[in-house]
Design a protein around this motif. Structure first.
Motif, PDB file in Angstrom:
ATOM      1  N   ASP A  11      58.825  32.824  49.958  1.00  0.00           N
ATOM      2  CA  ASP A  11      59.312  32.973  48.562  1.00  0.00           C
ATOM      3  C   ASP A  11      60.205  33.783  47.797  1.00  0.00           C
ATOM      4  O   ASP A  11      60.011  33.081  47.444  1.00  0.00           O
ATOM      5  CB  ASP A  11      57.863  32.833  47.245  1.00  0.00           C
ATOM      6  N   TYR A  12      59.892  34.920  48.725  1.00  0.00           N
ATOM      7  CA  TYR A  12      61.220  35.725  48.872  1.00  0.00           C
ATOM      8  C   TYR A  12      62.619  35.142  49.745  1.00  0.00           C
ATOM      9  O   TYR A  12      62.060  35.596  50.890  1.00  0.00           O
ATOM     10  CB  TYR A  12      61.280  37.086  48.433  1.00  0.00           C
ATOM     11  N   ALA A  13      63.794  34.700  49.080  1.00  0.00           N
ATOM     12  CA  ALA A  13      64.948  34.384  49.816  1.00  0.00           C
ATOM     13  C   ALA A  13      65.154  36.556  50.027  1.00  0.00           C
ATOM     14  O   ALA A  13      65.132  37.255  49.399  1.00  0.00           O
ATOM     15  CB  ALA A  13      65.534  34.358  49.188  1.00  0.00           C
TER      16      ALA A  13
ATOM     17  N   ARG B  24      63.857  38.130  43.370  1.00  0.00           N
ATOM     18  CA  ARG B  24      63.507  36.422  42.956  1.00  0.00           C
ATOM     19  C   ARG B  24      63.367  37.392  41.036  1.00  0.00           C
ATOM     20  O   ARG B  24      62.765  38.147  41.588  1.00  0.00           O
ATOM     21  CB  ARG B  24      62.340  36.618  43.770  1.00  0.00           C
ATOM     22  N   ASP B  25      64.004  36.303  40.637  1.00  0.00           N
ATOM     23  CA  ASP B  25      63.987  36.650  39.022  1.00  0.00           C
ATOM     24  C   ASP B  25      63.043  36.443  38.251  1.00  0.00           C
ATOM     25  O   ASP B  25      62.415  35.556  39.441  1.00  0.00           O
ATOM     26  CB  ASP B  25      65.476  35.938  38.577  1.00  0.00           C
TER      27      ASP B  25
ATOM     28  N   ALA C 295      64.864  40.895  37.619  1.00  0.00           N
ATOM     29  CA  ALA C 295      63.831  40.402  38.319  1.00  0.00           C
ATOM     30  C   ALA C 295      62.630  41.786  38.795  1.00  0.00           C
ATOM     31  O   ALA C 295      62.479  42.518  39.388  1.00  0.00           O
ATOM     32  CB  ALA C 295      64.613  40.189  39.971  1.00  0.00           C
TER      33      ALA C 295
ATOM     34  N   ASP D 233      60.283  42.073  41.402  1.00  0.00           N
ATOM     35  CA  ASP D 233      60.546  41.818  42.443  1.00  0.00           C
ATOM     36  C   ASP D 233      60.157  42.670  43.367  1.00  0.00           C
ATOM     37  O   ASP D 233      60.508  44.076  43.089  1.00  0.00           O
ATOM     38  CB  ASP D 233      61.384  41.011  42.999  1.00  0.00           C
TER      39      ASP D 233
ATOM     40  N   GLU E  98      68.215  37.762  48.051  1.00  0.00           N
ATOM     41  CA  GLU E  98      68.493  38.033  46.499  1.00  0.00           C
ATOM     42  C   GLU E  98      67.517  38.183  45.874  1.00  0.00           C
ATOM     43  O   GLU E  98      66.528  37.792  46.250  1.00  0.00           O
ATOM     44  CB  GLU E  98      69.244  36.291  45.971  1.00  0.00           C
TER      45      GLU E  98
END
Length: 534
Positions: free
Chosen positions: A184-186, A191-192, A51, A54, A189
């Motif tokens: 868009d961004y958990a 974001r790969d 990622a 990120d 975790e």
């Protein structure tokens, strides 16, 4: 070639509360074709770092320079340096005398690039996410003084700090504090891959080959609302294998501008030439290079070994033979142009001396020659890095006190290996997150430091760093900062080598190049345009 020199000094001083509103500007479009920028930065999504873009993970100058175009922050460092000013916020500032409560009001009508509104809850989500993920890059440590983040309505964000932190406005200008959309961004975790979404001046389209980003296409964000004036509609950033290929592309007109990293030979040639429409712009810079030690590794666990290396390294020879006028010797982690700098290593070790180094090792009963490997990255800091490490090896081996070999690796494997403690000694560069002495000390020495270094000095961490951060007037922090630098020179968990200038080469029809990089090596693509400067 024509050579223009511009010095943009880093301004370090009072971080006064920023409470006055900063007017928004919609910017103007330069129109025309995309401006094409060349770089030798490589962007790889690997198993160890899936990622890279990120904001909760990215922590190197290349990836930050992508995020700064796309992900908006509450504060931003202004054109021409100085204290941070509001960006996504319309006003920000400390609301108490102890620098422990910092409040921001978002601009009205702020939107992500997809048109969704940006709210105070999104700011809280973004910053809490980076703090809780604690990515192994160590970037979350920039937010370590935050205790809690509070929201009041849709536009008010209040940061309650664990301790006084006069540098906090600067930290809110870094990509780790970037505002991301929860859709868009958990939360739990990273974001790969290479997708980036935000509310900054541009949107990003990533063109990839395999696991590498080879071109980043930045298109003006129609919903952007902030303090930056955007002078173009589109910029393409192309990644090259090396400075020679990048230089050839500039000469042929395939790119309009090239930035880091040019080779010393290229810069010398561009400085001397006079027959082209290519301009070389020289700027002040805060880049430093240093050797990092795994102080638990058997070969360098003894402080005497690290001190002996500090006693032997000839920075003057290193600079003159490898970088020439493009760099200067550095005797502390804090560059000479930053308030609070001291020549701590020169004060302790003076000129290089084999006799003094031998005495240091003898007093510690160290058997010589000390065998060790110096590791360097082959594709991140420029083509001259190998030559630099060859000279370092020669300096140490010529003393008869060391038996040094060198080994180069690509950044995609080099950086994770360094973080995991697989190297006893390795070469790194540092482009500051913001131009304050704290950012040349805490990232290397504090808890959760970005090197993953096992070195820990309780006086530095528990007394001197917090003490220095209480001083809004940075000149008043000088005693604490000098004490930190003296301890580093004695213990040598890192060995500073040199600090460098920075350069941009551009065709004459490109405007704004003088402001396209600031002293922290932040790429400011919105400054670029075409035609004659007004």
């Amino acid at each position: 070639m024509n050579r223009r020199t511009l010095v943009l000094p880093a301004v370090i001083g009072l971080l006064a509360p920023v409470l006055a509103a900063c007017g928004s500007t919609d910017g103007t479009s330069g129109g025309g074709d995309a401006i094409v920028v060349g770089t030798t930065d490589r962007f790889t999504a690997s198993k160890d770092a899936p990622a890279p873009l990120d904001p909760a993970y990215a922590y190197d100058v290349g990836t930050w320079n992508i995020l700064r175009q796309t992900v908006q922050t509450l504060m931003v460092q202004p054109r021409g340096e100085g204290e941070p000013v509001p960006e996504a916020a319309e006003k920000c500032g400390f609301t108490d005398v102890g620098n422990e409560r910092f409040a921001c009001t978002l601009r009205q009508g702020l939107k992500f690039a997809d048109g969704d509104p940006v709210t105070a809850a999104d700011v809280k989500y973004s910053i809490d996410r980076a703090r809780s993920l604690k990515a192994d890059s160590g970037v979350f440590a920039l937010l370590s003084t935050i205790d809690t983040v509070e929201t009041q309505g849709d536009r008010e964000v209040i940061f309650h700090l664990r301790t006084s932190d006069a540098t906090f406005p600067y930290k809110l200008s870094t990509p780790v504090a970037g505002i991301v959309d929860p859709d868009d961004y958990a939360k739990d975790e990273l974001r790969d891959g290479f997708a980036v979404d935000g509310s900054g001046p541009y949107t990003l389209q990533a063109e990839t080959e395999g696991d590498e980003l080879v071109k980043a296409v930045f298109t003006k964000n129609p919903h952007y609302k902030g303090s930056l004036q955007v002078n173009n509609d589109k910029v393409e950033m192309v990644s090259f294998d090396g400075p020679d290929a990048m230089g050839q592309a500039l000469e042929k007109g395939d790119i309009d501008l090239m930035t880091r990293t040019m080779s010393p030979e290229q810069i010398h040639e561009l400085s001397a030439g006079s027959d082209s429409d290519i301009d070389l712009v020289e700027m002040s810079g805060l880049e430093i290079r240093y050797l990092a030690f795994d102080t638990n590794a058997p070969a360098v666990k003894s402080k005497a070994v690290r001190q002996a290396m500090a006693q032997l390294v000839d920075r003057g020879e290193l600079v003159s033979k490898v970088y020439g006028s493009q760099a200067e010797p550095l005797y502390s982690l804090v560059p000479a142009s930053i308030t609070g700098h001291s020549n701590a290593f020169f004060n302790k070790y003076g000129d290089p001396s084999v006799a003094k180094a031998r005495a240091l090792l003898a007093r510690a009963d160290i058997t010589t020659p000390v065998k060790l490997t110096l590791h360097y990255t082959t594709d991140h800091y420029g083509a001259a890095t190998k030559k630099e490490f060859e000279l370092l090896r020669k300096q140490l081996n010529d003393s008869g006190l060391f038996d040094v070999s060198i080994e180069g690796s690509p950044w995609s494997t080099f950086r994770p290996a360094g973080q995991k403690g697989e190297y006893e000694v390795y070469g790194m560069g540092w482009f500051p997150d913001f131009p304050d002495p704290d950012n040349f000390l805490a990232p290397f020495l504090d808890k959760d430091n970005f090197l993953g270094s096992p070195y820990a000095n309780s006086r530095i961490r528990d007394v001197l760093i917090p003490q220095s951060r209480r001083e809004a007037d940075r000149l008043s922090a000088e005693d604490s900062l000098t004490s930190i630098q003296d301890i580093v020179a004695n213990d040598v968990p890192v060995l500073p080598l040199w600090q460098g200038k920075q350069y941009i080469a551009t065709h004459g029809d490109v405007t704004g190049a003088a402001y396209a990089l600031n002293s922290s090596a932040t790429l400011q693509l919105w400054e670029l345009g075409r035609g004659v400067s007004g």
